[in-house]
Write a protein that holds these residues in place. Structure first.
Motif: not given
Ligand code: ASP
Length: 402
Positions: A266-268, A304, A344-345, A348-349, A378, A381-382, A385
């Motif tokens: 879950a972290s880009s 996100t 990107g953590i 975060a969104g 999350d 969506r990551t 991303n």
């Molecule tokens: N976790 C997502 C990312 O790292 C950011 C988010 O949407 O919370 O890309």
């Protein structure tokens, strides 16, 4: 081209995700015992980020040769990021209007929201986040945007001082290659890390029964987000085919490990080393890859943006507040900014969404309604991303002659 070992790794990753899901689903809390293995993998990935971003941006920008090319590459990248993010929000709005996920939701089901004010960001904060008074501290705190800006400027300066600059660039070139080698080694550990991350997270969320119950309670909302993400993924695939002239399947094979790691972490940002490796394996031009990906991992978040639009409309519907076209346009702009501002953590969104809720005057407590399954969405969506960033690298690479 995929070698045998790449194919084996991809299959191992798939098996790891499925096995991790099953283990977490059936054994629940007991899977906490492997959480440390996932943590080990995640921490090792993060350990790569700062040297990789620094070496990659400096060599990527320096490799462009003259500053005008930087302008072209920069404009193309930012143009791609902005367009795809806006499209993502538009798809999110469309899905939320089609599914009407918030209608009839029980407001009493809202979980307590941990002080959302902390994440309130405005336009000025976004611009200020580009600079930092101490570049070493920025690196230490993994604030990537100021680090990236600094490296772009440093690289531009290095190209203007002749031989002395060339020595420094050669140093970073060597560092970049060595980092990629390290990432290659780390990838071999990815299936075990991914298994542990998924199993432990699902276990922490209460195992199979709890997960199914949470998902069922918010089923329409989850469906709206996931169908939106899939639609956007199809669109990105089309862009890959038409604008970068690449086979989608071939690209996905090269990026499989990165995408599955994005889903697991879950972290880009943490996935960035593997995204770089995947895009390199796909044969995208070095310069584009080195420049587009680090920047994309920090600012380009299609998944996100899309999710924020669905979530905000969901909250409005749940509170019985009608958002007209004008208000939804405001969501379009602010959700785009909120996605750019999100780090990107994990989750975060969820924090930057405060900005969108504020803009349209919705109660911040509404976030509590979607908290229960945010950890799962999350991850979805990551993944998008990271896919968006890698498609961007291929397109910019082709359009800048790579
Ligand atoms: N976790 C997502 C990312 O790292 C950011 C988010 O949407 O919370 O890309």
């Amino acid at each position: 081209m995929m070698g045998n070992s790449d194919r084996r790794l991809l299959i191992a990753m798939l098996v790891a995700i499925v096995a991790g899901g099953c283990a977490g689903f059936f054994w629940g809390a007991a899977m906490q015992s492997v959480a440390w293995i996932g943590q080990l993998f995640l921490t090792a990935l993060k350990m790569m980020i700062v040297p990789l971003v620094v070496a990659s941006i400096i060599t990527g920008v320096a490799g462009l040769g003259d500053v005008r090319k930087l302008g072209r590459m920069g404009l193309l990248s930012v143009g791609y990021y902005a367009c795809t993010t806006l499209i993502a929000v538009a798809i999110g709005l469309l899905m939320a209007n089609l599914w009407q996920p918030g209608v009839g939701v029980d407001l009493a089901s809202a979980a307590a929201v941990p002080s959302p004010k902390a994440g309130d960001v405005g336009m000025a904060d976004l611009i200020l986040s580009l600079v930092h008074p101490n570049i070493v501290a920025a690196a230490a705190q993994m604030k990537l945007l100021p680090l990236i800006l600094f490296c772009i400027l440093l690289a531009a300066a290095l190209t203007t001082i002749g031989d002395k600059g060339a020595v420094v660039i050669a140093f970073f070139d060597g560092l970049n290659d060595a980092m990629m080698r390290l990432v290659g080694w780390l990838m071999l550990f990815a299936p075990i890390g991914v298994f542990a991350l998924i199993a432990a997270k699902l276990g922490a969320a209460g195992g199979g029964d709890a997960f199914v119950a949470q998902l069922a309670a918010l089923a329409r909302y989850a469906l709206a987000v996931i169908s939106g993400l899939l639609t956007h993924a199809a669109l990105l695939s089309l862009l890959l085919l038409l604008l970068a002239r690449r086979s989608v399947l071939g690209y996905l094979k090269n990026l499989g490990t990165a995408l599955m790691t994005a889903f697991s972490t879950a972290s880009s940002s943490a996935t960035l080393p593997l995204t770089m490796e995947g895009v390199q394996a796909a044969g995208v031009s070095e310069r584009a890859r080195r420049f587009v990906l680090p920047l994309g991992a920090t600012v380009n978040m299609d998944g996100t943006a899309l999710y924020e639009a669905v979530a905000v409309l969901f909250i409005a519907q749940a509170y019985g507040i009608e958002l007209g076209l004008g208000q939804q346009m405001l969501v379009l702009v602010t959700a785009t900014m909120a996605a750019i501002g999100a780090a990107g953590i994990p989750e975060a969104g969820l924090v930057t969404m405060v900005m969108v809720l504020n803009a349209v005057g919705l109660p911040l407590d509404g976030i509590g309604l979607i908290l229960a399954i945010d950890w799962f969405l999350d991850r979805c969506r990551t993944t998008i991303n990271v896919f968006g960033d890698s498609v961007g690298a291929a397109i910019v690479g082709r359009w800048t002659g790579g």
